[in-house]
Design a protein around this motif. Structure first.
Motif, mmCIF file in Angstrom:
data_model
loop_
_atom_site.group_PDB
_atom_site.id
_atom_site.type_symbol
_atom_site.label_atom_id
_atom_site.label_comp_id
_atom_site.label_asym_id
_atom_site.label_seq_id
_atom_site.Cartn_x
_atom_site.Cartn_y
_atom_site.Cartn_z
ATOM 1 N N VAL A 294 -2.956 10.405 -2.991
ATOM 2 C CA VAL A 294 -1.949 11.420 -2.668
ATOM 3 C C VAL A 294 -1.564 11.333 -1.197
ATOM 4 N N ALA A 295 -2.565 11.270 -0.325
ATOM 5 C CA ALA A 295 -2.289 11.240 1.116
ATOM 6 C C ALA A 295 -1.616 9.944 1.546
ATOM 7 N N LEU A 296 -2.126 8.806 1.071
ATOM 8 C CA LEU A 296 -1.576 7.511 1.483
ATOM 9 C C LEU A 296 -0.157 7.313 0.979
ATOM 10 N N MET A 297 0.098 7.709 -0.260
ATOM 11 C CA MET A 297 1.436 7.499 -0.812
ATOM 12 C C MET A 297 2.455 8.446 -0.191
ATOM 13 N N ARG A 298 2.034 9.658 0.157
ATOM 14 C CA ARG A 298 2.937 10.553 0.880
ATOM 15 C C ARG A 298 3.274 9.978 2.247
ATOM 16 N N LEU A 299 2.266 9.403 2.898
ATOM 17 C CA LEU A 299 2.518 8.746 4.178
ATOM 18 C C LEU A 299 3.494 7.589 3.995
ATOM 19 N N GLY A 300 3.365 6.856 2.878
ATOM 20 C CA GLY A 300 4.279 5.756 2.603
ATOM 21 C C GLY A 300 5.714 6.216 2.448
ATOM 22 N N VAL A 301 5.912 7.368 1.799
ATOM 23 C CA VAL A 301 7.263 7.921 1.653
ATOM 24 C C VAL A 301 7.846 8.227 3.028
ATOM 25 N N GLU A 302 7.045 8.837 3.889
ATOM 26 C CA GLU A 302 7.525 9.243 5.210
ATOM 27 C C GLU A 302 7.753 8.049 6.134
ATOM 28 N N ALA A 303 6.815 7.104 6.103
ATOM 29 C CA ALA A 303 6.856 5.993 7.062
ATOM 30 C C ALA A 303 7.694 4.806 6.583
ATOM 31 N N LYS A 304 8.076 4.802 5.304
ATOM 32 C CA LYS A 304 8.861 3.714 4.699
ATOM 33 C C LYS A 304 8.070 2.407 4.633
ATOM 34 N N ARG A 305 6.745 2.499 4.677
ATOM 35 C CA ARG A 305 5.915 1.316 4.563
ATOM 36 C C ARG A 305 4.500 1.777 4.179
ATOM 37 N N ILE A 306 3.662 0.833 3.823
ATOM 38 C CA ILE A 306 2.303 1.156 3.415
ATOM 39 C C ILE A 306 1.344 0.926 4.582
ATOM 40 N N ASP A 307 0.715 1.992 5.031
ATOM 41 C CA ASP A 307 -0.315 1.932 6.063
ATOM 42 C C ASP A 307 -1.589 2.534 5.491
ATOM 43 N N THR A 308 -2.690 1.807 5.558
ATOM 44 C CA THR A 308 -3.936 2.311 4.980
ATOM 45 C C THR A 308 -5.118 2.230 5.939
ATOM 46 N N VAL A 309 -4.911 1.723 7.133
ATOM 47 C CA VAL A 309 -6.002 1.502 8.078
ATOM 48 C C VAL A 309 -6.251 2.772 8.898
ATOM 49 N N ARG A 310 -7.522 3.143 8.993
ATOM 50 C CA ARG A 310 -7.901 4.316 9.767
ATOM 51 C C ARG A 310 -7.708 4.049 11.257
ATOM 52 N N PRO A 311 -7.559 5.112 12.065
ATOM 53 C CA PRO A 311 -7.241 4.934 13.497
ATOM 54 C C PRO A 311 -8.189 3.989 14.227
ATOM 55 N N GLU A 312 -9.484 4.046 13.909
ATOM 56 C CA GLU A 312 -10.444 3.213 14.637
ATOM 57 C C GLU A 312 -10.326 1.732 14.314
ATOM 58 N N HIS A 313 -9.528 1.380 13.298
ATOM 59 C CA HIS A 313 -9.374 -0.028 12.933
ATOM 60 C C HIS A 313 -7.944 -0.545 13.179
ATOM 61 N N LEU A 314 -7.130 0.250 13.837
ATOM 62 C CA LEU A 314 -5.783 -0.193 14.173
ATOM 63 C C LEU A 314 -5.828 -1.284 15.244
ATOM 64 N N PRO A 315 -4.785 -2.081 15.368
ATOM 65 C CA PRO A 315 -4.788 -3.172 16.356
ATOM 66 C C PRO A 315 -5.107 -2.724 17.774
ATOM 67 N N GLU A 316 -4.510 -1.608 18.195
ATOM 68 C CA GLU A 316 -4.733 -1.162 19.571
ATOM 69 C C GLU A 316 -6.174 -0.696 19.791
ATOM 70 N N ALA A 317 -6.821 -0.190 18.727
ATOM 71 C CA ALA A 317 -8.208 0.253 18.862
ATOM 72 C C ALA A 317 -9.177 -0.928 18.847
ATOM 73 N N MET A 318 -8.828 -1.981 18.114
ATOM 74 C CA MET A 318 -9.723 -3.127 17.972
ATOM 75 C C MET A 318 -9.380 -4.284 18.901
#
Length: 269
Positions: free
Chosen positions: A196-220
């Motif tokens: 529910v949360a990921l797919m709602r985010l997909g509707v808003e962002a127009k793309r699929i993002d599933t990585v938690r903040p601590e694993h994003l490129p800027e964090a890693m």
């Protein structure tokens, strides 16, 4: 194949541009021509999405059911309709906008009863407020089929595709080959809430993002993902690359005719 968040975005876009107004309906390609004549200059009352099915409502005239399949695309543009480019199955137009549908797996005019029959065959859609995850759980909890295959079965969960399937199982550390009946109720509730949360985010962002903040490129300190689908993911299309969490190689295999991606360490059998 577009996943459910794309279809919900399309329903919103059609509704914003055409709902409540008379529309010109044509089929430049000709394969929807007879139905287009019945709808031309009628009011499009609304647009709705359920799973991977898009419905355009024309009151007593019925519903246009669209399933994009592998190759279908919709393009919106301002204006009352420019030159037709390519094989346009369906064009909707008013004074301000036009929308061209190309290459769908299905585009048909159906009645209310036929629409109800389509919906009856589908499982709950995580993006709908009326979704009942209990319906899906009853089937999952009794099944010897792998949870990875069950999540792609539109009769169990509507709208989930290969990306969300792979990513939600990784996020919850679940072996994709585990039988549905071996998934606990707590795990299923967590999977559903995450979808529910990921797919709602997909509707808003127009793309699929599933990585938690601590694993994003800027964090890693790693380069961002480059892929046609966009978005940051854990395992989808990352075969043989290091897992963002444990560093082991991401695995890939065929399951029910689709590519399956998972981390054998984070998702132990």
């Amino acid at each position: 194949m577009p996943e459910g968040h794309i279809i919900h975005r399309l329903a919103g876009a059609y509704g914003e541009r055409f709902a409540g107004r008379k529309v010109r309906v044509t089929s430049p390609q000709g394969r929807f021509a007879e139905s287009a004549k019945l709808l031309d200059r009628r009011v499009m009352e609304g647009a709705d999405a359920y799973g991977k099915h898009l419905f355009l409502g024309f009151g007593p005239r019925g519903w246009v059911r669209v399933h994009l399949g592998l190759y279908g695309k919709v393009a919106f543009a301002p204006g009352s309709g420019g030159e037709v480019v390519g094989q346009v199955r369906l064009r909707l137009a008013n004074a301000d906008w036009f929308a061209d549908l190309r290459g769908p797996a299905a585009c048909e005019l159906i009645g209310e009863g036929e629409r109800a029959a389509v919906l009856d065959r589908l499982g709950p859609d995580p993006l709908r407020a009326d979704a009942d995850p209990e319906r899906a759980w009853r089937r999952v909890s009794r099944s010897r089929t792998s949870i990875a295959a069950l999540l792609l079965n539109q009769e169990i969960v509507a709208g989930v595709g290969n990306i969300y399937r792979a990513e939600v199982l990784f996020r919850h550390g679940i072996d994709p080959y585990r039988e549905g009946r071996a998934v606990t109720r707590a795990e299923w509730d967590a999977i559903w809430a995450d979808l529910v949360a990921l797919m709602r985010l997909g509707v808003e962002a127009k793309r699929i993002d599933t990585v938690r903040p601590e694993h994003l490129p800027e964090a890693m300190g790693r380069p961002p993902r480059v892929d046609d689908h966009g978005g940051e993911v854990y395992v989808y299309r990352r075969a043989s690359l290091p897992c963002h969490v444990c560093g082991s190689s991401v695995s890939q295999a065929a399951l029910a005719g689709r590519n399956l991606f998972w981390c054998p360490v984070c998702q132990k059998a």
